[in-house]
Design a protein around this motif. Structure first.
Motif: not given
Length: 78
Positions: A19-22, A27-30, A35-41, A63-65
């Motif tokens: 689970y730690g590896l999963a 975490g990278i996805g969030v 990050g892209n949302g901040t750039q878009a804003l 987060e569902a994952l």
């Protein structure tokens, strides 16, 4: 101690390591989503409502994952 008991002891500790590896993936996805949302804003502040809505949706999917990853060791555990 039999081989089956050894396997059960090892697989119990491997579930938490797994689970730690999963949790790295969500975490990278969030991080990518926000990050892209901040750039878009920064590029289009007038579209803040739509961008924020898409950020929340992307965050929920990531987060569902992670939540599925928490449940799987209990479902398939010894």
């Amino acid at each position: 101690m039999s081989a089956l008991q050894n396997l059960a002891a090892v697989s119990g500790s491997l579930g938490s390591v797994g689970y730690g590896l999963a949790a790295i993936g969500p975490g990278i996805g969030v991080g990518i989503v926000f990050g892209n949302g901040t750039q878009a804003l920064a590029r289009q502040p007038e579209a803040a409502g739509l961008i924020r809505q898409n950020q929340i949706l992307g965050f929920a999917f990531c987060e569902a994952l992670a939540l599925i990853g928490i449940v799987m060791p209990f479902v398939y555990g010894p």
